[in-house]
Design a protein around this motif. Structure first.
Motif, PDB file in Angstrom:
ATOM      1  N   ASN A 193      11.284  -0.025  -1.454  1.00  0.00           N
ATOM      2  CA  ASN A 193      10.717  -1.211  -1.382  1.00  0.00           C
ATOM      3  C   ASN A 193      11.104  -1.866  -0.131  1.00  0.00           C
ATOM      4  N   SER A 194      10.807  -2.892   0.252  1.00  0.00           N
ATOM      5  CA  SER A 194      10.950  -3.542   1.514  1.00  0.00           C
ATOM      6  C   SER A 194      12.748  -3.535   2.128  1.00  0.00           C
ATOM      7  N   ILE A 206       0.790  -1.182   0.059  1.00  0.00           N
ATOM      8  CA  ILE A 206      -0.027   0.010  -0.001  1.00  0.00           C
ATOM      9  C   ILE A 206       1.019   1.284   0.115  1.00  0.00           C
ATOM     10  N   TYR A 207       2.035   1.126   0.724  1.00  0.00           N
ATOM     11  CA  TYR A 207       3.040   2.439   0.768  1.00  0.00           C
ATOM     12  C   TYR A 207       3.333   2.483  -0.830  1.00  0.00           C
ATOM     13  N   GLN A 208       3.840   1.734  -1.503  1.00  0.00           N
ATOM     14  CA  GLN A 208       4.120   1.695  -2.816  1.00  0.00           C
ATOM     15  C   GLN A 208       2.976   2.294  -3.764  1.00  0.00           C
ATOM     16  N   LEU A 209       1.911   1.825  -3.535  1.00  0.00           N
ATOM     17  CA  LEU A 209       0.769   2.392  -4.243  1.00  0.00           C
ATOM     18  C   LEU A 209       0.471   3.878  -4.047  1.00  0.00           C
ATOM     19  N   VAL A 210       0.542   4.184  -2.703  1.00  0.00           N
ATOM     20  CA  VAL A 210       0.466   5.440  -2.477  1.00  0.00           C
ATOM     21  C   VAL A 210       1.545   6.395  -3.315  1.00  0.00           C
ATOM     22  N   ARG A 211       2.438   5.977  -3.253  1.00  0.00           N
ATOM     23  CA  ARG A 211       3.828   6.591  -3.890  1.00  0.00           C
ATOM     24  C   ARG A 211       3.665   6.847  -5.239  1.00  0.00           C
ATOM     25  N   ARG A 212       3.200   5.632  -5.860  1.00  0.00           N
ATOM     26  CA  ARG A 212       2.899   5.505  -7.214  1.00  0.00           C
ATOM     27  C   ARG A 212       1.747   6.408  -7.683  1.00  0.00           C
ATOM     28  N   ILE A 213       0.764   6.306  -6.847  1.00  0.00           N
ATOM     29  CA  ILE A 213      -0.332   7.299  -7.310  1.00  0.00           C
ATOM     30  C   ILE A 213       0.008   8.938  -7.294  1.00  0.00           C
ATOM     31  N   PHE A 218       9.369   6.105   4.780  1.00  0.00           N
ATOM     32  CA  PHE A 218       9.088   5.218   3.598  1.00  0.00           C
ATOM     33  C   PHE A 218       8.301   6.215   2.720  1.00  0.00           C
ATOM     34  N   LEU A 219       7.410   6.623   3.291  1.00  0.00           N
ATOM     35  CA  LEU A 219       6.232   7.266   2.394  1.00  0.00           C
ATOM     36  C   LEU A 219       6.650   8.986   1.917  1.00  0.00           C
ATOM     37  N   SER A 220       7.362   9.565   2.780  1.00  0.00           N
ATOM     38  CA  SER A 220       7.344  10.959   2.751  1.00  0.00           C
ATOM     39  C   SER A 220       8.414  11.572   1.733  1.00  0.00           C
ATOM     40  N   ASP A 221       8.168  12.908   1.303  1.00  0.00           N
ATOM     41  CA  ASP A 221       9.139  13.723   0.771  1.00  0.00           C
ATOM     42  C   ASP A 221       9.697  14.918   1.812  1.00  0.00           C
ATOM     43  N   LYS A 222       8.710  14.983   2.701  1.00  0.00           N
ATOM     44  CA  LYS A 222       9.159  15.930   3.880  1.00  0.00           C
ATOM     45  C   LYS A 222       8.261  15.402   5.042  1.00  0.00           C
ATOM     46  N   LEU A 223       9.068  15.681   6.125  1.00  0.00           N
ATOM     47  CA  LEU A 223       8.512  15.387   7.487  1.00  0.00           C
ATOM     48  C   LEU A 223       8.455  16.530   8.390  1.00  0.00           C
ATOM     49  N   TYR A 224       7.243  16.670   9.226  1.00  0.00           N
ATOM     50  CA  TYR A 224       7.133  17.515  10.307  1.00  0.00           C
ATOM     51  C   TYR A 224       6.887  16.774  11.526  1.00  0.00           C
ATOM     52  N   LEU A 225       7.919  17.180  12.451  1.00  0.00           N
ATOM     53  CA  LEU A 225       7.672  16.712  13.961  1.00  0.00           C
ATOM     54  C   LEU A 225       7.088  17.311  14.617  1.00  0.00           C
TER      55      LEU A 225
END
Lengths: 248, 254
Positions: free
Chosen positions: A215-216, A160-167, A187-194
């Motif tokens: 990927n894994s 699902i992570y890969q699907l979200v990135r692809r979309i 794994f998912l993000s381009d930018k992170l806020y803490l």
């Protein structure tokens, strides 16, 4: 881009005392990218996403959207309607005049051939794909994800992570994820806020960039581990490490 | 690990239990206690079971009561279906008024049946009206109780997608609470049988309630039992049909 300026949210607890959930919360969600907010449990992540998506009103502050359009929230609980077929779910909310290419959307989210199936008793991954396709069919300017991966098994999560990135890469739709899971966010993000807790405020920002495929194997890469350690140490500095759920 | 009994096994065990009860009843009341005031003798019950159809015109009686019950049940469901969004609007926006109306639930149904027979002359139309109102009230009560179980996530999603309030009530909340509402149907069906029979009993009109009154006047002890068996079989069959239809209409879970 969606910009949040000095957002506050005051609510009353069961004893009637006023609680300020956010302390002048300000940050920007970058267009066409995946942005994540990592915050401890109970810091108001869901409220923040509800405010951004228009389901709740902020007490004060300003949300500036560069484009007009829907900001769609995918909640943590499965939100596909069990009484509607996959196709009906995808078309839900689009209006009678909207032109939606069902085949294209089902192909994109991996639901081809399931158009007339029902989500009842289906896996969380399957139901998430429906919610994602429905969000896309509604032509959003931004999709907010409120920890929808929590109940998925590890294998499904990575898919699902890969699907979200692809979309995100194909459609260029802005995606905002709120999570307690550091690995998921990296794994998912381009930018992170803490974000800290009591009151919630952004205390650090991090740009994420990988030269290797997401990927894994990414989880064991040195760069991934260094990002994770960096974030963990920032949270340890705030003493909210214990409140964070770290997995994978 | 012990396996869970499947549906067939459950039905089989229920039938075996019934046969065992009937066997004990037969031995006890046919041979050991043939003359008593507890239960009728099995051979007499069998005889009465055949004669009641002529003595009490049971076919006509059955037609009146079952038509009244199932017709009003169907009509009330259609009414609830058509007005579901208004009912939900009232429930969510005027919950205080609903709370105040709850005081009437302590009034015995018997009282309403008497009141109704006082207002209207004895007629089939009055009986149907009484059954329709009772059925509607039972259904509204079950519907509003089910509304409390509405999943907030679905409402949020619909609001977020820009649906109007009335569409949310009709397309989301009603559908979401339908499995819970439908599961109350067997109970409503059973209550309606009781209410209609009370009404018929009080007014001594055609129908199972009226026949009960006549059997009681004639001290027909065995007849009362035979009629009770017919009624329970009808209620059982009604429940089976209702559950079958419900499963076909509402295939999803709340």
């Amino acid at each position: 881009m969606i910009e949040l300026k000095n957002i506050t949210k005051i609510y009353s607890d069961e004893y009637g005392s006023k609680i300020n959930l956010f302390g002048d919360l300000s940050f920007a969600i970058i267009g066409s990218k995946i942005t994540s907010v990592i915050a401890p449990v109970g810091s108001g992540k869901s409220s923040l996403l509800k405010i951004i998506s228009g389901l709740e009103r902020e007490t004060s502050g300003q949300i500036i959207k560069q484009k007009e359009g829907k900001v769609i929230l995918i909640p943590s609980e499965p939100s596909s309607f069990p009484w509607l077929s996959v196709k009906e779910n995808i078309l839900f909310g689009t209006g009678k005049t909207a032109q939606v290419n069902i085949d294209e959307l089902t192909n994109l989210v991996g639901l081809e051939g399931y158009e007339y199936h029902y989500p009842n008793n289906r896996s969380i991954g399957f139901r998430f794909r429906i919610s994602l396709a429905r969000s896309l069919a509604n032509n959003p300017i931004c999709i907010c994800l409120d920890e929808p991966f929590n109940k998925m098994d590890d294998e499904t999560k990575i898919e699902i992570y890969q699907l979200v990135r692809r979309i995100n890469e194909i459609t260029g739709i802005t995606i905002l994820l709120a999570t307690t899971n550091i690995s998921e966010a990296i794994f998912l993000s381009d930018k992170l806020y803490l974000m800290s807790k009591d009151p919630g405020r952004i205390f650090s920002t991090l740009e994420i960039e990988f030269q290797i495929l997401r990927n894994s194997f990414l989880f064991n890469s040195n760069i991934f581990i260094s990002y994770r350690e960096q974030i963990e140490s920032l949270f340890i500095g705030l003493d909210s490490q214990k409140l964070l759920h770290i997995s994978i | 690990m012990k396996e869970e009994p499947n549906n067939n096994k459950l039905v089989k065990s229920k039938i075996l239990f019934l046969i065992a009860i009937l066997f004990v009843y037969f031995i006890l009341f046919e041979f050991i206690l043939p003359y008593n005031k507890i239960l009728p003798k099995p051979s007499m019950l069998l005889e009465s079971f055949i004669s009641i159809w002529i003595d009490y015109s049971l076919v006509e009686t059955m037609a009146i009561t079952t038509t009244t019950i199932y017709f009003t049940l169907a009509v009330s469901y259609i009414v609830i279906f058509l007005f579901s969004s208004y009912l939900l609007k009232i429930f969510f926006e005027y919950s205080e008024v609903i709370e105040k109306l709850k005081i009437f639930r302590y009034f015995p149904a018997f009282f309403f049946a008497i009141l109704f027979s006082y207002w209207f002359a004895n007629s089939i139309a009055a009986e149907i009206l009484f059954a329709f109102l009772s059925s509607c009230l039972l259904m509204i009560s079950a519907f509003l109780t089910s509304a409390k179980t509405c999943n907030r996530t679905y409402v949020d999603v619909a609001m977020n997608l820009g649906l109007k309030k009335t569409d949310i009530y009709r397309q989301v909340i009603f559908k979401n609470i339908q499995p819970k509402f439908i599961s109350e149907f067997s109970r409503i069906h059973y209550y309606l049988w009781i209410l209609v029979m009370i009404y018929e009993f009080i007014n001594e009109i055609n129908g199972f309630g009226g026949v009960y009154r006549t059997a009681l006047n004639y001290n027909d002890f065995t007849g009362l039992f035979s009629i009770a068996i017919v009624i329970s079989l009808l209620i059982f069959l009604g429940s089976v049909v209702i559950n079958f239809i419900n499963e076909k209409i509402v295939f999803w879970e709340a």
